[in-house]
Design an enzyme around this catalytic site. Structure first.
Site, short mmCIF file in Angstrom:
data_model
loop_
_atom_site.label_atom_id
_atom_site.label_comp_id
_atom_site.label_asym_id
_atom_site.label_seq_id
_atom_site.Cartn_x
_atom_site.Cartn_y
_atom_site.Cartn_z
N TRP A 48 0.79 -1.22 0.03
CA TRP A 48 -0.12 0.03 0.01
C TRP A 48 0.62 1.10 -0.14
CZ3 TRP A 48 -4.57 -0.41 -2.22
CH2 TRP A 48 -5.02 -1.40 -1.75
N ASP A 79 -1.44 7.02 6.38
CA ASP A 79 -2.61 5.99 5.89
C ASP A 79 -2.95 4.95 7.10
OD1 ASP A 79 -4.33 4.20 4.82
OD2 ASP A 79 -3.17 3.65 2.93
N LYS A 107 -12.47 -1.64 7.18
CA LYS A 107 -11.77 -2.51 7.94
C LYS A 107 -12.00 -2.45 9.24
CE LYS A 107 -7.94 -2.21 4.53
NZ LYS A 107 -8.13 -3.51 3.82
#
Length: 362
Positions: A103, A173, A197
């Site tokens: 990511w 993030d 999530k």
């Protein structure tokens, strides 16, 4: 509900059962209004109250200090990969990134579309099995910000401690570990997280941004991709993802009832320790992917002796009611995502299954 799956999906992920049941009860008619919240105008008083309460819950549970905006926007973290450099990067500056896995790499790729990118630290040489140490960071003097990925869902690594970047804003993030533990928000210039999530279903992204970073971008940026657009309108510039925000509201209230971030951290560490202890005590049958000091409490990644054995593990686990244990296609292996809403009972069932699978296949 006895037929609920043992859900270890990486995202969209498990939601608290009581939240799902509450949403089911309120879905057709919300608060004696004669309609669903999904049918209401986002300019109406009922929805606006839910919207504002969601923002306040984020502030309360994350301990957001004065001087920060909380935004509820669309597009997921992938849109933030572009919005961060579009809004924060100036022509004479570099965007500094810490490369820790899949990511972070995607965020770096996106930032390169908008200007100079510097790699402040990287664990690529170690197959992204670890988080760089704090003294490895090399932040250039012209850095606009330092970006890190708090938790890498694919590799299963997580920052145990965040770096002090001084006057350079730290951007994180936190899509896969927001509110899994208490965090000092004042150490960050900007935090963003897709909700799917730890905070709710997909569709809404939480952005917590320091007010001095909310201003006119130095480059030409479309209206919807400007932080000041959403800050000025209270995240109501356009029609918001009302259902996702409502569900995030319910999940945030659930987190509050668990004792907030500190309460869920205790449970998250208990869940993670159960699985890691099973891996470490297996005599090498299970092999953890991440280095021990970089292990995530949200995504436990591990391997077996062969791909064939891993395929059998996935097949047998699915037959036993487990979902989502196959590793990401980019790295293979196995992964158990144990976000806030994954109950301890599911983790105990997984540990029992892992023990039996090792006994019969070792």
């Amino acid at each position: 509900m006895s037929n609920r799956a043992y859900n270890f999906n990486a995202g969209p992920a498990a939601l608290p059962l009581e939240v799902l049941q509450q949403a089911q009860e309120q879905f057709v008619e919300f608060e004696n209004s004669g309609m669903s919240l999904m049918e209401m105008s986002h300019r109406g008083a009922i929805y606006e109250r839910v919207h504002n309460e969601t923002e306040q819950l984020v502030r309360e549970l994350m301990g957001v200090p004065d001087g920060y905006k909380v935004l509820l926007v669309q597009g997921g973290a992938s849109t933030q990969f572009a919005m961060v450099p579009m809004n924060l990067l100036k022509p004479d500056q570099a965007a500094a990134y810490v490369a820790t896995g899949s990511w972070a790499t995607k965020a770096i790729k996106e930032a390169k579309l908008f200007g100079e990118v510097a790699i402040a630290a990287s664990s690529e040489a170690d197959a992204y099995k670890r988080i760089p140490s704090l003294d490895e960071l090399n932040v250039p003097g012209n850095a606009a910000y330092v970006h890190l990925t708090s938790n890498e869902t694919i590799e299963g690594t997580q920052w145990a401690e965040y770096p002090d970047t001084g006057d350079v804003p730290l951007v994180a993030d936190m899509s896969s570990d927001i509110l899994c533990r208490p965090v000092d928000v004042s150490r960050f210039g900007l935090i963003y997280a897709g909700a799917q999530k730890n905070l709710g279903p997909s569709g809404v992204t939480i952005v917590v941004v320091r007010e001095d970073l909310v201003g006119a971008p130095s480059m030409t940026v479309p209206t919807m991709f400007r932080y000041d657009t959403h800050a000025k309108s209270g995240s109501l510039y356009n029609t918001p993802p009302s259902f996702a925000i409502y569900m995030a509201n319910r999940v945030l209230n659930w987190v509050k009832a668990q004792g907030g971030a500190a309460g869920v951290e205790r449970l998250n560490r208990e869940k993670a320790n159960l699985i890691y202890s099973t891996i470490d005590a297996s005599g090498g049958f299970y092999k953890g992917f991440a280095n021990a000091d970089s292990r995530s409490i949200m995504n436990v990644t591990f391997r077996l002796g062969s791909e064939e054995l891993e395929k059998k593990f996935v097949k047998d686990s699915e037959a036993a009611g487990f979902v989502g244990l196959k590793g990401h296609r980019d790295v293979g292996g196995l992964r158990a995502s144990i976000y806030n809403a994954v109950p301890l009972s599911s983790v105990k069932a997984l540990v029992d299954f892992m023990g039996e699978f090792a006994r019969t296949n070792g």
